[in-house]
Design a protein around this motif. Structure first.
Motif, PDB file in Angstrom:
ATOM      1  N   GLU A  72     -25.390 -15.131 -10.452  1.00  0.00           N
ATOM      2  CA  GLU A  72     -24.083 -14.507 -10.657  1.00  0.00           C
ATOM      3  C   GLU A  72     -23.359 -15.109 -11.859  1.00  0.00           C
ATOM      4  N   GLU A  73     -23.719 -16.341 -12.202  1.00  0.00           N
ATOM      5  CA  GLU A  73     -23.118 -16.974 -13.381  1.00  0.00           C
ATOM      6  C   GLU A  73     -23.654 -16.392 -14.689  1.00  0.00           C
ATOM      7  N   ARG A 101     -23.231 -13.518 -15.721  1.00  0.00           N
ATOM      8  CA  ARG A 101     -22.177 -12.698 -16.335  1.00  0.00           C
ATOM      9  C   ARG A 101     -21.418 -13.486 -17.394  1.00  0.00           C
ATOM     10  N   VAL A 108     -23.146 -13.518 -21.026  1.00  0.00           N
ATOM     11  CA  VAL A 108     -23.326 -12.300 -21.810  1.00  0.00           C
ATOM     12  C   VAL A 108     -22.953 -12.573 -23.260  1.00  0.00           C
ATOM     13  N   ALA A 163     -27.534  -9.169  -9.401  1.00  0.00           N
ATOM     14  CA  ALA A 163     -26.835  -9.960 -10.416  1.00  0.00           C
ATOM     15  C   ALA A 163     -27.536  -9.859 -11.767  1.00  0.00           C
ATOM     16  N   GLY A 189     -26.810  -6.422 -13.235  1.00  0.00           N
ATOM     17  CA  GLY A 189     -25.451  -6.386 -13.775  1.00  0.00           C
ATOM     18  C   GLY A 189     -25.348  -7.106 -15.108  1.00  0.00           C
ATOM     19  N   TYR A 190     -26.026  -8.241 -15.211  1.00  0.00           N
ATOM     20  CA  TYR A 190     -26.029  -8.984 -16.476  1.00  0.00           C
ATOM     21  C   TYR A 190     -26.675  -8.163 -17.587  1.00  0.00           C
ATOM     22  N   ALA A 239     -24.525  -5.410 -18.863  1.00  0.00           N
ATOM     23  CA  ALA A 239     -23.489  -5.897 -19.780  1.00  0.00           C
ATOM     24  C   ALA A 239     -24.074  -6.181 -21.160  1.00  0.00           C
ATOM     25  N   GLU A 240     -25.290  -6.732 -21.202  1.00  0.00           N
ATOM     26  CA  GLU A 240     -25.939  -6.977 -22.492  1.00  0.00           C
ATOM     27  C   GLU A 240     -26.267  -5.653 -23.187  1.00  0.00           C
TER      28      GLU A 240
END
Length: 212
Positions: A74-75, A77, A80, A135, A138-139, A142-143
């Motif tokens: 989760e970290e 994020r 990014v 997670a 989601g990362y 974002a990338e």
């Protein structure tokens, strides 16, 4: 050794770390309550004062390590746009691989009581492989929005491939730690190239993969 009646700080982590050392050094057959508390340097009855038995202890150890790596994932994020995508994926994969090493995961599979406890906890929402997969997806999303991977990159498939491979290595215990880490590194290299190209790009540009 902690005398009877004296509180042992961080007792769960102390026992978990001791169990991992016993497993690493002596193997699953040596894992007993007495061996764990002896390795931890605490009273012999301490494990049973906090857990219903060895099965629950093993299950809680695995779940605790899964929760740890879920927090690590989760970290992502916060990373990014930092480092490289490959480095970030590789770090998370290695954390997952070591979260409950092959010996611990394999031990849980041989103890039906522990396996049942783990399944119930995961079904009830405890962090596990699905949490890590979400997670990572989601990362990567974002990338992708930031332009560091291809617009058409299949982020969900990449996350599934990474987590599924690590899950396989953990559950089968088919490779030693160094071999498992090497396999993960090879997979991350492939996924990174695929994410940067996007689906169909390699087929439309023969020889590009070899020259990159």
């Amino acid at each position: 050794m902690s005398p009877r009646g004296v509180t042992t700080p961080d007792v769960r982590e102390r026992l978990f770390a001791a169990a991992e050392r016993v497993l690493e050094r002596d193997g699953p057959g040596a894992l007993t309550s007495r061996a764990i508390t002896g390795e931890a340097g605490c009273a012999k009855g301490l494990l049973h004062a906090h857990f219903r038995g060895l099965d629950q202890f093993v299950a809680e150890l695995v779940l605790d390590r899964f929760a740890r790596v879920a927090r690590h994932a989760e970290e992502l994020r916060g990373r990014v746009g930092q480092g490289t995508v490959a480095e970030n994926l590789h770090g998370t994969a290695l954390a997952l691989l070591s979260s409950a090493g092959p010996t611990v995961a394999g031990l849980a599979l041989t103890r039906p009581g522990a396996s049942s406890h783990i399944r119930e906890a995961l079904a009830g929402g405890a962090p596990g492989f699905d949490t890590v997969q979400d997670a990572i997806t989601g990362y990567l999303d974002a990338e992708r929005r930031g332009g560091r991977i291809a617009e058409r990159a299949d982020t969900a498939a990449a996350a599934l491939a990474l987590v599924g491979t690590v899950h396989h290595l953990l559950m089968t215990g088919a490779h030693d730690r160094q071999q498992a880490q090497e396999r993960v590194g090879q997979l991350v290299t492939l996924l990174d190239a695929a994410l940067r190209r996007g689906p169909g790009d390699a087929a439309s540009e023969p020889g590009r993969a070899e020259t990159e």
